[in-house]
Design a protein around this motif. Structure first.
Motif, PDB file in Angstrom:
ATOM      1  N   ILE A  37       0.846  -1.196   0.000  1.00  0.00           N
ATOM      2  CA  ILE A  37       0.000   0.000   0.000  1.00  0.00           C
ATOM      3  C   ILE A  37       0.879   1.242   0.000  1.00  0.00           C
ATOM      4  O   ILE A  37       0.683   2.175  -0.786  1.00  0.00           O
ATOM      5  N   LEU A  38       1.868   1.220   0.876  1.00  0.00           N
ATOM      6  CA  LEU A  38       2.773   2.365   0.993  1.00  0.00           C
ATOM      7  C   LEU A  38       3.526   2.606  -0.312  1.00  0.00           C
ATOM      8  O   LEU A  38       3.657   3.739  -0.778  1.00  0.00           O
ATOM      9  N   ARG A  39       4.018   1.514  -0.921  1.00  0.00           N
ATOM     10  CA  ARG A  39       4.808   1.662  -2.137  1.00  0.00           C
ATOM     11  C   ARG A  39       3.952   2.198  -3.286  1.00  0.00           C
ATOM     12  O   ARG A  39       4.385   3.060  -4.035  1.00  0.00           O
ATOM     13  N   HIS A  40       2.738   1.695  -3.407  1.00  0.00           N
ATOM     14  CA  HIS A  40       1.933   2.045  -4.577  1.00  0.00           C
ATOM     15  C   HIS A  40       1.179   3.360  -4.435  1.00  0.00           C
ATOM     16  O   HIS A  40       0.552   3.809  -5.383  1.00  0.00           O
ATOM     17  N   MET A  41       1.201   3.975  -3.259  1.00  0.00           N
ATOM     18  CA  MET A  41       0.568   5.294  -3.164  1.00  0.00           C
ATOM     19  C   MET A  41       1.600   6.403  -3.412  1.00  0.00           C
ATOM     20  O   MET A  41       1.265   7.581  -3.357  1.00  0.00           O
ATOM     21  N   GLN A  42       2.840   6.016  -3.730  1.00  0.00           N
ATOM     22  CA  GLN A  42       3.863   7.028  -4.010  1.00  0.00           C
ATOM     23  C   GLN A  42       3.608   7.701  -5.347  1.00  0.00           C
ATOM     24  O   GLN A  42       3.010   7.123  -6.254  1.00  0.00           O
ATOM     25  N   SER A  43       4.084   8.937  -5.454  1.00  0.00           N
ATOM     26  CA  SER A  43       3.982   9.704  -6.696  1.00  0.00           C
ATOM     27  C   SER A  43       4.949  10.862  -6.580  1.00  0.00           C
ATOM     28  O   SER A  43       5.191  11.371  -5.487  1.00  0.00           O
ATOM     29  N   PRO A  44       5.507  11.312  -7.721  1.00  0.00           N
ATOM     30  CA  PRO A  44       6.353  12.515  -7.675  1.00  0.00           C
ATOM     31  C   PRO A  44       5.554  13.748  -7.230  1.00  0.00           C
ATOM     32  O   PRO A  44       6.142  14.739  -6.797  1.00  0.00           O
ATOM     33  N   THR A  88      -5.167  -3.927  -3.293  1.00  0.00           N
ATOM     34  CA  THR A  88      -6.124  -3.368  -4.260  1.00  0.00           C
ATOM     35  C   THR A  88      -7.458  -3.054  -3.600  1.00  0.00           C
ATOM     36  O   THR A  88      -8.030  -1.976  -3.798  1.00  0.00           O
ATOM     37  N   VAL A  89      -7.947  -4.036  -2.850  1.00  0.00           N
ATOM     38  CA  VAL A  89      -9.233  -3.877  -2.173  1.00  0.00           C
ATOM     39  C   VAL A  89      -9.178  -2.676  -1.220  1.00  0.00           C
ATOM     40  O   VAL A  89     -10.105  -1.864  -1.158  1.00  0.00           O
ATOM     41  N   GLU A  90      -8.075  -2.530  -0.503  1.00  0.00           N
ATOM     42  CA  GLU A  90      -7.955  -1.403   0.430  1.00  0.00           C
ATOM     43  C   GLU A  90      -7.881  -0.072  -0.329  1.00  0.00           C
ATOM     44  O   GLU A  90      -8.422   0.935   0.126  1.00  0.00           O
ATOM     45  N   PHE A  91      -7.214  -0.061  -1.483  1.00  0.00           N
ATOM     46  CA  PHE A  91      -7.165   1.160  -2.300  1.00  0.00           C
ATOM     47  C   PHE A  91      -8.568   1.567  -2.771  1.00  0.00           C
ATOM     48  O   PHE A  91      -8.932   2.742  -2.729  1.00  0.00           O
ATOM     49  N   ILE A  92      -9.331   0.587  -3.248  1.00  0.00           N
ATOM     50  CA  ILE A  92     -10.700   0.898  -3.691  1.00  0.00           C
ATOM     51  C   ILE A  92     -11.487   1.469  -2.513  1.00  0.00           C
ATOM     52  O   ILE A  92     -12.171   2.488  -2.629  1.00  0.00           O
ATOM     53  N   HIS A  93     -11.357   0.804  -1.353  1.00  0.00           N
ATOM     54  CA  HIS A  93     -12.065   1.262  -0.158  1.00  0.00           C
ATOM     55  C   HIS A  93     -11.645   2.687   0.218  1.00  0.00           C
ATOM     56  O   HIS A  93     -12.489   3.541   0.506  1.00  0.00           O
ATOM     57  N   THR A  94     -10.359   2.954   0.195  1.00  0.00           N
ATOM     58  CA  THR A  94      -9.857   4.273   0.593  1.00  0.00           C
ATOM     59  C   THR A  94     -10.323   5.357  -0.379  1.00  0.00           C
ATOM     60  O   THR A  94     -10.706   6.460   0.037  1.00  0.00           O
ATOM     61  N   ALA A  95     -10.286   5.053  -1.675  1.00  0.00           N
ATOM     62  CA  ALA A  95     -10.765   6.020  -2.672  1.00  0.00           C
ATOM     63  C   ALA A  95     -12.228   6.357  -2.397  1.00  0.00           C
ATOM     64  O   ALA A  95     -12.632   7.527  -2.451  1.00  0.00           O
ATOM     65  N   THR A  96     -13.000   5.314  -2.072  1.00  0.00           N
ATOM     66  CA  THR A  96     -14.417   5.528  -1.778  1.00  0.00           C
ATOM     67  C   THR A  96     -14.598   6.409  -0.541  1.00  0.00           C
ATOM     68  O   THR A  96     -15.437   7.309  -0.529  1.00  0.00           O
ATOM     69  N   LEU A  97     -13.783   6.146   0.489  1.00  0.00           N
ATOM     70  CA  LEU A  97     -13.878   6.956   1.710  1.00  0.00           C
ATOM     71  C   LEU A  97     -13.591   8.428   1.409  1.00  0.00           C
ATOM     72  O   LEU A  97     -14.278   9.321   1.907  1.00  0.00           O
ATOM     73  N   LEU A  98     -12.558   8.678   0.614  1.00  0.00           N
ATOM     74  CA  LEU A  98     -12.194  10.069   0.290  1.00  0.00           C
ATOM     75  C   LEU A  98     -13.372  10.774  -0.384  1.00  0.00           C
ATOM     76  O   LEU A  98     -13.710  11.909  -0.042  1.00  0.00           O
TER      77      LEU A  98
END
Lengths: 340, 340
Positions: A37-44, A88-98
């Motif tokens: 999760i930590l690695r894939h939420m990175q961005s410049p 992936t599931v947590e990312f979908i959930h987090t996007a929904t929460l936002l």
């Protein structure tokens, strides 16, 4: 020695159901999921990991990824794919929460300032979009079209549920059936997909896939019912959360649906004024709770949740006894007994 | 007879470049794409097709799906997959527009009320999410992991670009480089993916895939540069759109970047007051345009666009002469000559 055993038994009987067994069983896997999760939420673009980190670190129980991990183990899966899919599931959930917090104008989540309260609605909408896209990239990297189908369909159903909730918002005439459809879509669909994916990666027969999907779906409905009940319960403030958020927003949840339908003309006028017209004064929330208690609306919301919980339990009947199964059964109890 | 030919030649020389050739070549395919779009935006939740239909029907040029269709034909593709993928690209674009209008607080798009102005920000956010999910479902149904990778990566890059734009918003110190990065991500990445996918479905060699990607990327940059220039141009009001939207929002686009860097202390103070502090009075937009004209900022924005347009044209050099190639070359001219 016998006394010691008895004490242990006593302790396990009186102990409240928790997610501990689930967490213990998935220990290393969950650590790996958190790293992913930590690695894939990175961005410049620095704001992205800042904002995403705020909501992801704010914790939550990681219930959905825990379900994916445990469902895969229950199916004797021995590979690594379940970890990326749990992320992936947590990312979908987090996007929904936002996006939820933007739609609800929420200031607080789990006792912390929401991302939209800190960085504004615009950033929350866009970082939510980013996390959605990242979720899809992670699934694509997994490479299973079947998994992609399950999770992309769940995402569409979630969005449909959110729109449906918006439409029924402030409508006290909402039926129990319509309410159930909202929570089936917005909450239970992702629980169902999270669990089903565990059977898919393990390449198990359809009957096990369906059993896990049914477990997840019914667990998700029970979970949301209790969540909606807690919003009117003193138990909620013991958990450090505010009471009455749904009331203030005019959200129509089952406790309201039941109290409205069981109440007389005067009571219905009260619900319309407070939830449709959103004309509320300080004593209204307490009065609403009183009406719910008078009509057994909170008690019966828990009873409804127990019904779906029972279906979830029975869905797991086809799996042999094992630690994973016991942990998943305890999740059902945990979700329902949060009420007390 | 000779005279007739001459007249035709004259007409074709003097005629402004347009999307007509592109539309003529893709006639039936585009009809099929529009039908797919209509079918896949359906939902039992009535607000979804209502709101989605509003923005999708509001028209727009369907430029991105036209690119996918024509790129596939240029690559001699004879199947049907390009249609669903063209619809996918339009869904991603539409979802982005819905969220953009929320983020920009826009009331008008293409001269019509925006969806957020009619149904509110909440509905626009959630229906945007729905369209994003539908786009992914359509891609998954196509079944190519390579296509999924290209389009899901483009979606993540778009979201990154949108966040980057939000961060640089109201910052007059934004460099041309940073501005270019924003438009490369938020606009050009989808143009690039839309074109590349045409080569992928036709199973063409890597060099053709890369050529179409480069064509799309540079066309997209040129397109956005002209769009940003038009916001300060009288030509914009001739096209029935309002002038100065970006100015009022404090968006930092290339005309501003150039005028700011080429201006003296007093001019920079003007740009800071109007775009950073958003303290604007009625005469400020006209004064800003005057400063841009004084420093050749609008003219040079078009010159920059012409540069990227030239790269886009040359990228197509490896393809043999054919109607599709000519139509795609004309798109470049069309995008740039919209300026006049």
């Amino acid at each position: 020695m016998a006394i010691v055993v008895n004490l242990d038994e006593e302790r396990s009987k009186s102990r409240k159901p928790s997610l501990e067994a689930l967490q213990r069983l998935t220990g290393d896997d969950l650590t790996a999921v958190n790293a992913l999760i930590l690695r894939h939420m990175q961005s410049p673009v620095a704001l992205i990991p800042q904002l995403a980190g705020h909501i992801i670190a704010a914790g939550g129980k990681r219930l959905r990824p825990l379900l994916t991990l445990t469902a895969a183990r229950l199916c004797n899966y021995r590979g690594d794919r379940h970890k990326a899919l749990a992320a992936t599931v947590e990312f979908i959930h987090t996007a929904t929460l936002l996006h939820d917090d933007v739609v609800d104008d929420s200031d607080l989540r789990r006792g912390l300032a929401t991302a939209n309260a800190v960085w504004g609605n615009k950033a929350s909408v866009l970082v939510g979009d980013f996390l959605f896209s990242r979720a899809f990239q992670l699934m694509v990297a997994d490479g299973s079209l079947k998994v992609l189908d399950i999770l992309s369909s769940a995402s569409a159903v979630i969005a449909e549920g959110e729109v449906l909730q918006l439409v029924t918002s402030n409508d006290t005439e909402t039926s129990e059936q319509a309410y159930l459809e909202v929570i089936r879509c917005k909450t239970a669909a992702l629980f169902a997909a999270a669990c089903r994916v565990g059977a898919v990666v393990a390449d198990r027969p359809k009957v096990e896939e369906e059993a896990l999907e049914s477990y997840g779906l019914n667990l998700g409905i029970a979970f949301q019912l209790i969540d909606d009940m807690l919003d009117y319960s003193a138990r909620q403030s013991e958990l450090g959360k505010t009471v009455g958020d749904d009331f203030r927003e005019g959200k129509i949840t089952l406790p309201v649906v039941l109290a409205y339908r069981r109440g007389g003309t005067e009571e219905r006028a009260f619900w319309r004024r407070t939830l449709e017209e959103l004309k509320q004064d300080e004593s209204d929330l307490a009065h609403g709770i009183e009406l719910m208690e008078r009509h057994g609306a909170l008690r019966d919301t828990v009873a409804r949740a127990a019904h779906y919980g029972a279906i979830a339990r029975d869905a797991l009947g086809i799996f042999p006894d094992c630690e994973e199964k016991h942990a998943l059964l305890e999740v059902v109890d945990f979700c329902i007994e949060r009420a007390y």
